[in-house]
Design an enzyme around this catalytic site. Sequence first.
Site, PDB file in Angstrom:
ATOM      1  N   HIS A  24      11.148 -24.792  34.822  1.00 55.67           N
ATOM      2  CA  HIS A  24      12.299 -25.306  34.180  1.00 55.67           C
ATOM      3  C   HIS A  24      11.785 -25.738  32.463  1.00 55.67           C
ATOM      4  O   HIS A  24      12.491 -26.067  31.302  1.00 55.67           O
ATOM      5  CB  HIS A  24      13.262 -26.268  34.725  1.00 55.67           C
ATOM      6  N   ASP A  59      15.119 -17.876  36.602  1.00 56.65           N
ATOM      7  CA  ASP A  59      14.800 -18.782  36.711  1.00 56.65           C
ATOM      8  C   ASP A  59      16.584 -19.341  35.973  1.00 56.65           C
ATOM      9  O   ASP A  59      16.887 -19.743  34.555  1.00 56.65           O
ATOM     10  CB  ASP A  59      14.168 -19.828  34.558  1.00 56.65           C
ATOM     11  N   HIS A  60      17.443 -20.283  37.354  1.00 54.40           N
ATOM     12  CA  HIS A  60      18.680 -20.263  36.785  1.00 54.40           C
ATOM     13  C   HIS A  60      18.708 -21.499  35.564  1.00 54.40           C
ATOM     14  O   HIS A  60      20.134 -21.678  34.792  1.00 54.40           O
ATOM     15  CB  HIS A  60      19.176 -20.700  38.157  1.00 54.40           C
TER      16      HIS A  60
END
Length: 503
Positions: free
Chosen positions: A247, A184-185
């Site tokens: 996120h 998950d960037h």
Amino acid sequence: MSITTSEPTIFVIFGGTGDLNARKLAPALYNLFLDGWLPKQFSIIGTGRTQLTDESFRENLLNDINQFSRSGKAVKGKWDEFSKNVFYQVSDAKDAETYKEFGKRIDAHNAEWKTKANVIYYLAVAPDFFPIIASNIAKAKLADDPEKTRIVIEKPFGHDLESAKALNKLLAGIFSEKQIYRIDHYLGKETVQNIMAFRFANSILEPIWNRNYIEHVQISVTEQLGVEERGPYYEGAGALRDMIQNHLLQLLCFIAMETPISFSADEVRNRKVDVLRAMRPFSPDDVRTSAVRGQYGHGWMEGVEVPGYRKEKNVAPDSNTETFAAVKFFVDNWRWHSVPFYVRTGKRMHQTASTITIQFRDVPHLVFPKEATESWQQNRLIISIQPEMSIRLQVQAKRPGIDMVLNTVDMVFDYKGTYSSPAPEAYETLLLDTMMGDQTLFMRGDQVEAAWDLIMPILNTWENKKSLNFPNYSADSWGPEIAEALIARDGFHWFTLPLNGEE
């Protein structure tokens, strides 16, 4: 000289000709090389169905790096040194026979380097290919050494709880959990990582980090962009799946988690899973009162006319897909009992920004005269993730002058003002962690399933009941009015950090 202790590493990038590799992965690997973080012996093997030679693939990556790298255009000498380790392998992800060529390349590198390298399979492809590629890696016996092979899975990890469980089960039959890196960037962003440092390295915060002092928490991730060319993907996703399930819930976990015993990957991830398991489940009535959705309509963004979502390319003219979602969560444990966590995300919003706002309870007794407190507001801690990277504490102070007049002042830690070196991109951090075998910032299987389990009642309710008022907010706004009502019912309002000279 390299400053890293990572072992010789081979990256196999499925989707090597795709947008993710062009914009994020290749620039990140090049910057890691420039900064001395790649091992002396490394290889990057891009793969796809496009017929390319090693040289033409390198030329494509050079153009990508020149356009998207934070370090600017590549310097010839450094690029030549880097690119000699870049290769291309034509392969059909669905054809198990073509995977044998990866095995030959890996064996050749091991023979040349006289060691067994770590192999990282990066799946920069559409989610439909995740099971296919993982299965074909297993068939070609490319994952037989659990100490040397790792697989990186991009989001979305599943489309719902059932599909996430199925993917976890399939991967668990091929890899051990310590080999699986669900990326998950957002978790690689510098300010997100600093949440843990800020919370757990400062003794002044822990005594007030609970329901006795914190009134509510807001997590807001807004975008000015619409869906652009992502219509086919977004129609099957929507804001709740695309942003909140991963996120925003990850950010919530960082804020709400208990202090870990150590900074080990599993200990940190255990505490994050504890948060998700403590979150109050949604009943059908809760969905109606605690979750709102929206879809953007026609409007103007910075003087440019933009279409509504239903007029975007590859979007159904009567689409029920939400481009905005806001949800009120509760974490039912001793620390956070009755403290609401409000999250919101949306496209075509007035501002592109990601902020976390912790609002503290008001002082128990106001000793100042009324005229001194006309601009009074409660203390807030604001963590800005993007575009500004800062942490600010808003407190009340006396305005200079003879009269006793209070106003809000900011005590600011600003990255740009404090550090001269540029912050690494999120993918640089996460790729390096993958090389080093550090899973702290990656999601574990049970964490993914717990997040899906939490939001499934909302997803099911929204999908089974068509919204009759879409579109319900215009482009360049702050979303639908019902989102304001969601938080206003509790006596609060959405907080927005002024940017670019806005008041």
